[in-house]
Design an enzyme around this catalytic site. Structure first.
Site, short mmCIF file in Angstrom:
data_model
loop_
_atom_site.label_atom_id
_atom_site.label_comp_id
_atom_site.label_asym_id
_atom_site.label_seq_id
_atom_site.Cartn_x
_atom_site.Cartn_y
_atom_site.Cartn_z
N ASP A 92 0.81 -4.70 -15.49
CA ASP A 92 2.02 -5.37 -15.96
C ASP A 92 3.01 -5.63 -14.82
O ASP A 92 4.16 -5.97 -15.04
CB ASP A 92 2.70 -4.60 -17.08
CG ASP A 92 3.16 -3.21 -16.66
OD1 ASP A 92 2.93 -2.83 -15.50
OD2 ASP A 92 3.75 -2.50 -17.50
N CYS A 96 -3.96 2.59 12.76
CA CYS A 96 -4.15 1.49 11.81
C CYS A 96 -5.61 1.06 11.73
O CYS A 96 -6.13 0.76 10.64
CB CYS A 96 -3.30 0.30 12.20
SG CYS A 96 -1.53 0.60 12.16
#
Length: 223
Positions: free
Chosen positions: A139, A46
């Site tokens: 959108d 990570c």
């Protein structure tokens, strides 16, 4: 990712982050978005991923993409971990991670978005989040999802390549072939008749001859 498919509206969640409480739609505005999750703070893979994401932040900005990360630890842990991430990059000119990190220590958002990996557990036996990548269009629709196991780091060059394809094909009636990169030829979808293809793509359409005789491999310079 149960309950959320390509083309679905992405949940307009509210979350505590390293830049304060935010609501996803307000944060994204009219931009594209990328949400990528991490199993845990202070984990080696990570740390390398967030370091790479921070380094590539200008590339995402150029593409009008806002970045947001998630890890199942607290804000306090995120702030401290951020110093390790910046140190990994060996860049003393940057003082903070250039995108927010969501604190999801109760795993509520990870559960809602289907991020938990039942095969990977922490020391207490709780499932960790997988390495999810969600690309969200202006959108607010889900346009791409990738799911990596905790043991496999992501390829951010590929993520940028996919975003380039998504943005191109959102505005042009083309598809991108295998290993496509910006500037390469693109493909004319089979649904476009040949007469229309000639008018749509004045740079020309090349059709590869195939043993079947079917004229479906059609290429044109990137518009």
């Amino acid at each position: 990712m149960p309950g959320l498919l390509l083309g679905d509206a992405f949940p307009n969640f509210e979350a505590d982050t390293t830049i304060g409480k935010l609501k996803l739609y307000d944060f994204l505005g009219d931009s594209w978005g990328i949400l990528f999750s991490h199993p845990r703070d202070y984990t080696p893979v990570c740390t390398t991923e967030l370091g790479q994401a921070a380094e590539l932040s200008p590339e995402f900005t150029k593409r009008n993409v806002k970045m947001i990360a998630l890890s199942i630890d607290s804000l306090e842990e995120h702030y401290s971990w951020s110093k390790d991430i910046l140190a990994y990059n060996n860049d003393e000119t940057v003082s903070e991670i250039p995108f927010p990190i969501i604190a999801d220590d109760r795993r509520e958002l990870a559960v809602e978005l289907g991020m938990l990996d039942p095969e990977e557990k922490d020391q207490s036996g709780m499932p960790l989040t997988a390495r999810c990548v969600f690309v969200i269009s202006p959108d607010k629709k889900l346009k791409l999802s990738l799911l990596y196991p905790a043991t496999t780091g992501r390829n951010f060059d590929e993520i940028l390549r996919v975003i380039d394809s998504l943005q191109l094909t959102a505005h042009k009636r083309v598809a991108t072939p295998v290993n496509w990169k910006p500037g390469d030829c693109v493909m004319v979808p089979p649904a476009i008749p040949e007469d229309e293809a000639r008018s749509l793509f004045p740079a020309g359409v090349y059709t590869k001859e195939l043993p079947s005789g079917k004229r479906y491999l059609r290429y044109t310079p990137q518009p």
